[in-house]
Enzyme design. Sequence first.
Site, PDB file in Angstrom:
ATOM      1  N   HIS A 124       0.905  -1.346  -0.085  1.00 37.99           N
ATOM      2  CA  HIS A 124       0.129  -0.373  -0.146  1.00 37.99           C
ATOM      3  C   HIS A 124       0.998   1.650   0.902  1.00 37.99           C
ATOM      4  CE1 HIS A 124      -3.310  -2.186   2.085  1.00 37.99           C
ATOM      5  NE2 HIS A 124      -2.754  -2.715   1.008  1.00 37.99           N
ATOM      6  N   HIS A 362      -3.882  -8.934   5.351  1.00 36.91           N
ATOM      7  CA  HIS A 362      -3.749  -9.046   3.944  1.00 36.91           C
ATOM      8  C   HIS A 362      -2.390  -7.877   3.857  1.00 36.91           C
ATOM      9  CE1 HIS A 362      -4.464  -4.921   5.261  1.00 36.91           C
ATOM     10  NE2 HIS A 362      -5.690  -4.551   5.770  1.00 36.91           N
ATOM     11  N   HIS A 363      -1.844  -8.317   4.692  1.00 34.01           N
ATOM     12  CA  HIS A 363       0.212  -7.742   4.669  1.00 34.01           C
ATOM     13  C   HIS A 363       0.031  -6.522   3.797  1.00 34.01           C
ATOM     14  CE1 HIS A 363       0.735 -11.701   5.560  1.00 34.01           C
ATOM     15  NE2 HIS A 363      -0.025 -12.154   4.256  1.00 34.01           N
ATOM     16  N   CYS A 364      -0.688  -5.767   3.808  1.00 31.83           N
ATOM     17  CA  CYS A 364      -1.098  -3.992   3.284  1.00 31.83           C
ATOM     18  C   CYS A 364      -1.067  -4.277   1.849  1.00 31.83           C
ATOM     19  CB  CYS A 364       0.046  -3.501   3.477  1.00 31.83           C
ATOM     20  SG  CYS A 364       0.080  -2.637   5.625  1.00 31.83           S
ATOM     21  N   ALA A 365      -1.314  -5.765   1.369  1.00 32.68           N
ATOM     22  CA  ALA A 365      -1.514  -5.572  -0.400  1.00 32.68           C
ATOM     23  C   ALA A 365      -2.761  -6.377  -0.190  1.00 32.68           C
ATOM     24  CB  ALA A 365      -0.476  -6.953   0.007  1.00 32.68           C
TER      25      ALA A 365
END
EC number: 2.8.1.7
Length: 406
Positions: A124, A362-365
Amino acid sequence: MTFPVEKVRADFPILQREVNGLPLAYLDSAASAQKPNQVIDAESAFYRHGYAAVHRGIHTLSAQATESMENVRKQASRFINARSAEELVFVRGTTEGINLVANSWGTENIRAGDNIIISEMEHHANIVPWQMLCERKGAELRVIPLHPDGTLRLETLAALFDDRTRLLAITHVSNVLGTENPLPDMIALARQHGAKVLVDGAQAVMHHAVDVQALDCDFYVFSGHKLYGPTGIGILYVKEALLQEMPPWEGGGSMISTVSLTQGTTWAKAPWRFEAGTPNTGGIIGLGAAIDYVTSLGLDKIGDYEQMLMRYALEQLAQVPDITLYGPAQRLGVIAFNLGKHHAYDVGSFLDNYGIAVRTGHHCAMPLMAWYGVPAMCRASLAMYNTHEEVDRLVAGLTRIHRLLG
């Protein structure tokens, strides 16, 4: 020569602790790496014996602290083979570095009708600043799609470029899939269209050497805390000619040359005009110690050991019933997976009960999660202090969870 993993582990005090009565297996270094004694001691010694405000101080402590800080800038420039230490800006981390570029270079150079290219695998931090800039400027954000194996569909890239493309902003290594993107080919294509290139190196610099001159990128950014250094410190590299043209983003102390209520303000030369306020000097000292540490071990040796461990982990995890592994066979640092239809949070909670630390979510994705059609994944990351035994514990834990949950 065998990599001295047990000697390395002895340098990390946290690896001696237990979680839920079991030895800690820390498989979350891609989120944030643990810190060796050498980093902890260097930062502690600075605060105990050398702390002072940097810049303009005439007393000994201030002069020494300033010199120490600037020596780390030089050290970091050698670490990534920058042409000059004055091409490096101290930032809080990768996220701030990208935002600095978007708000300084981007504000000055992006116009309505221009476009910026990113990929579907970005963190992100390399999506949202460009979305905000494009919305502000009336520009377009274009996206390189993925192949099912987690590599970019590079055959589509040429068609995304045109004479209004101003920037390619691309991750060096995916924080979810471990995909290492073919930067030389991508940068060469950007050059054909006169576009600048920003590389998010947050997941790369700890796994192998980076040479920004050889890459010929315009911007390269990484964080200290993933490189076994402190939190709150990172490096933004910008080609010197480009950096000297960029206006400051934040105003305050240290980034000015003169301030007048009637004549206005003039800026310090780069890179200092991008470092408003009191810097994280202790973090900078710790970053220098972290660079010293990995350099002393040899990034080539670290990379060879991690790749051997990665091959072993992928082979063993493939034997776990009902597991889905995401990403290419050749990868760096991370293994994302799901177990059957069980939510990643549940799997991660069970693993924590076994003393195994992995990242879930979501692992910043989020765009990448949407592409795979899942709300979340588990992610195990492998660092230079991880072992075959820890991989075996992960595999045994997942096998047990599958048996318990069905």
